[in-house]
Design an enzyme around this catalytic site. Structure first.
Site, PDB file in Angstrom:
ATOM      1  N   SER A  89      -0.379   4.752  -2.111  1.00  0.00           N
ATOM      2  CA  SER A  89       0.727   4.343  -2.982  1.00  0.00           C
ATOM      3  C   SER A  89       2.103   4.619  -2.378  1.00  0.00           C
ATOM      4  O   SER A  89       2.991   3.758  -2.439  1.00  0.00           O
ATOM      5  CB  SER A  89       0.597   5.011  -4.353  1.00  0.00           C
ATOM      6  OG  SER A  89      -0.506   4.493  -5.060  1.00  0.00           O
ATOM      7  N   THR A  96      -3.409   9.887 -10.516  1.00  0.00           N
ATOM      8  CA  THR A  96      -4.684   9.410 -10.015  1.00  0.00           C
ATOM      9  C   THR A  96      -5.769  10.457 -10.233  1.00  0.00           C
ATOM     10  O   THR A  96      -5.536  11.492 -10.895  1.00  0.00           O
ATOM     11  CB  THR A  96      -4.552   8.998  -8.528  1.00  0.00           C
ATOM     12  OG1 THR A  96      -5.750   8.344  -8.120  1.00  0.00           O
ATOM     13  CG2 THR A  96      -4.264  10.189  -7.627  1.00  0.00           C
ATOM     14  N   LYS A 133      -6.271  11.239 -14.812  1.00  0.00           N
ATOM     15  CA  LYS A 133      -5.857  10.126 -15.668  1.00  0.00           C
ATOM     16  C   LYS A 133      -6.182  10.344 -17.137  1.00  0.00           C
ATOM     17  O   LYS A 133      -5.358  10.061 -18.023  1.00  0.00           O
ATOM     18  CB  LYS A 133      -6.497   8.822 -15.187  1.00  0.00           C
ATOM     19  CG  LYS A 133      -6.003   8.337 -13.834  1.00  0.00           C
ATOM     20  CD  LYS A 133      -6.679   7.021 -13.465  1.00  0.00           C
ATOM     21  CE  LYS A 133      -6.258   6.545 -12.093  1.00  0.00           C
ATOM     22  NZ  LYS A 133      -6.858   5.228 -11.748  1.00  0.00           N
ATOM     23  N   ASP A 188      -3.585   0.063 -14.516  1.00  0.00           N
ATOM     24  CA  ASP A 188      -4.870  -0.274 -13.898  1.00  0.00           C
ATOM     25  C   ASP A 188      -5.450  -1.540 -14.529  1.00  0.00           C
ATOM     26  O   ASP A 188      -6.160  -2.302 -13.855  1.00  0.00           O
ATOM     27  CB  ASP A 188      -5.871   0.872 -14.065  1.00  0.00           C
ATOM     28  CG  ASP A 188      -5.635   2.007 -13.084  1.00  0.00           C
ATOM     29  OD1 ASP A 188      -5.009   1.761 -12.028  1.00  0.00           O
ATOM     30  OD2 ASP A 188      -6.066   3.140 -13.371  1.00  0.00           O
ATOM     31  N   GLY A 227     -16.433   5.607 -16.976  1.00  0.00           N
ATOM     32  CA  GLY A 227     -15.296   6.522 -17.000  1.00  0.00           C
ATOM     33  C   GLY A 227     -13.981   5.815 -17.253  1.00  0.00           C
ATOM     34  O   GLY A 227     -13.939   4.705 -17.791  1.00  0.00           O
ATOM     35  N   LEU A 279     -14.000  -1.252  -7.119  1.00  0.00           N
ATOM     36  CA  LEU A 279     -12.713  -0.599  -7.352  1.00  0.00           C
ATOM     37  C   LEU A 279     -12.369   0.409  -6.262  1.00  0.00           C
ATOM     38  O   LEU A 279     -11.213   0.773  -6.098  1.00  0.00           O
ATOM     39  CB  LEU A 279     -12.704   0.105  -8.714  1.00  0.00           C
ATOM     40  CG  LEU A 279     -12.248  -0.743  -9.910  1.00  0.00           C
ATOM     41  CD1 LEU A 279     -13.219  -1.896 -10.170  1.00  0.00           C
ATOM     42  CD2 LEU A 279     -12.105   0.096 -11.171  1.00  0.00           C
ATOM     43  N   TYR A 311     -11.409   1.683  -2.679  1.00  0.00           N
ATOM     44  CA  TYR A 311     -10.774   1.102  -1.503  1.00  0.00           C
ATOM     45  C   TYR A 311     -10.703   2.151  -0.406  1.00  0.00           C
ATOM     46  O   TYR A 311     -10.591   3.342  -0.669  1.00  0.00           O
ATOM     47  CB  TYR A 311      -9.367   0.567  -1.824  1.00  0.00           C
ATOM     48  CG  TYR A 311      -8.314   1.642  -2.047  1.00  0.00           C
ATOM     49  CD1 TYR A 311      -7.577   2.153  -0.974  1.00  0.00           C
ATOM     50  CD2 TYR A 311      -8.062   2.142  -3.321  1.00  0.00           C
ATOM     51  CE1 TYR A 311      -6.622   3.142  -1.176  1.00  0.00           C
ATOM     52  CE2 TYR A 311      -7.096   3.122  -3.529  1.00  0.00           C
ATOM     53  CZ  TYR A 311      -6.382   3.617  -2.451  1.00  0.00           C
ATOM     54  OH  TYR A 311      -5.438   4.598  -2.652  1.00  0.00           O
TER      55      TYR A 311
END
Length: 293
Positions: free
Chosen positions: A31, A75, A79, A115, A145, A231, A233
């Protein structure tokens, strides 16, 4: 057909004094790479930092950031915990039960979830269909989750309603479906082949493959023309997505979701268009392209 809804656009009332991503660990986060490029491109005089915060330090960190008038992202693994620690959650953060974006208004932290935007953007890229066609597509979601919650809300907003959740803890998956008011078939992992064989889209919302080369499920289970969204990466493709593409399927890892949730957060903080091309360029990447579904 089941009704679907689009979450309303959210904008911060005050620009953040600084930006930071909180996680544990957080050194791997990309990010700061693309957010700092976006800040430079738009001449916004801020720097986006990382802070590694252990779970028992999250409340103190958020109080400090509120006092500073800060904004940023949250993150793994914070969360869901953050929803109870901010002063107010936006409707989408309340619905998903997870906060990944925040800012300060009059000394109070506001929690939001982008998200959902990132997941929706990836699903639209993989399967660019209207809501009526989406309603006929069987979707299998792995996991129950916070990431799965955001993905379910995104699917619902796009008109998908033939949903199956595969979860180790089926009670948790049932609770998620009921809390979101999004009906889904719930099955344990030993039923995964049966449900995947009829799917048009399979989504991995578990951390499998994040730190090793484990696969969420065998590629051989996928029927012809089934699209895949992971999801997870990593720099370069995840092993699962590499194998899925080699087998001829349309597939994306979580990189588009990462950039799109970040772009949505940027637009929320600053109310200006996010420079997506610059953000992708900072990652030495480009949005994947796909042929007709």
């Amino acid at each position: 057909m089941t009704e679907h809804r689009q979450e309303r656009v959210v904008r911060a009332a005050e620009r953040p004094s600084r930006l930071v991503i909180l996680g544990h660990p957080v050194a791997h986060s990309l990010s700061p790479v693309f957010q700092n490029a976006a800040l430079l491109e738009t001449a916004i005089p801020l720097v986006y930092d990382r802070e590694d915060v252990a779970p028992d330090g999250l409340a103190d960190a958020l109080r400090r950031l509120a006092a500073e008038g800060a904004g940023g992202n949250i993150t793994i693994p914070h969360k869901e915990a953050a929803t109870a620690l901010v002063a107010r959650c936006t409707p989408v953060a309340l619905r998903t039960g997870a906060v990944n974006t925040f800012w300060t208004e009059q000394g109070d932290l506001i929690g939001h979830n982008t998200d959902v935007d990132g997941a929706a953007a990836t699903i639209r890229a993989l399967l660019p269909v209207d809501s009526s066609a989406a309603g006929d597509t069987s979707v299998v979601l792995l996991g129950a989750g916070g990431s799965a919650a955001a993905t379910l809300v995104a699917l619902h907003s796009l008109g998908y309603h033939r949903l199956t959740i595969v979860a180790r803890t089926t009670a948790r998956a049932h609770a998620l479906s009921e809390r979101l008011s999004i009906p889904a078939e719930i099955v344990p992992p030993d039923a995964i082949e049966r449900v995947v064989r009829r799917a048009g889209l399979v989504i991995n919302a578990t951390p499998i493959g994040l730190r090793d080369d484990a696969l969420p499920m065998p590629v051989a289970f996928l029927p012809a023309r089934c699209a895949v969204f992971d999801l997870v990466y990593r720099r370069g493709l995840t092993p699962w997505i590499a194998a899925v593409r080699e087998a001829g399927h349309r597939a994306e890892d979580g990189l588009r979701m990462l950039v799109e949730q970040g772009a949505s957060a940027f637009e929320t903080w600053f109310d200006v268009p996010a420079p997506r091309e610059t953000m992708w360029g900072a990652l030495d990447a480009a949005p994947p392209t796909h042929g007709s579904p």
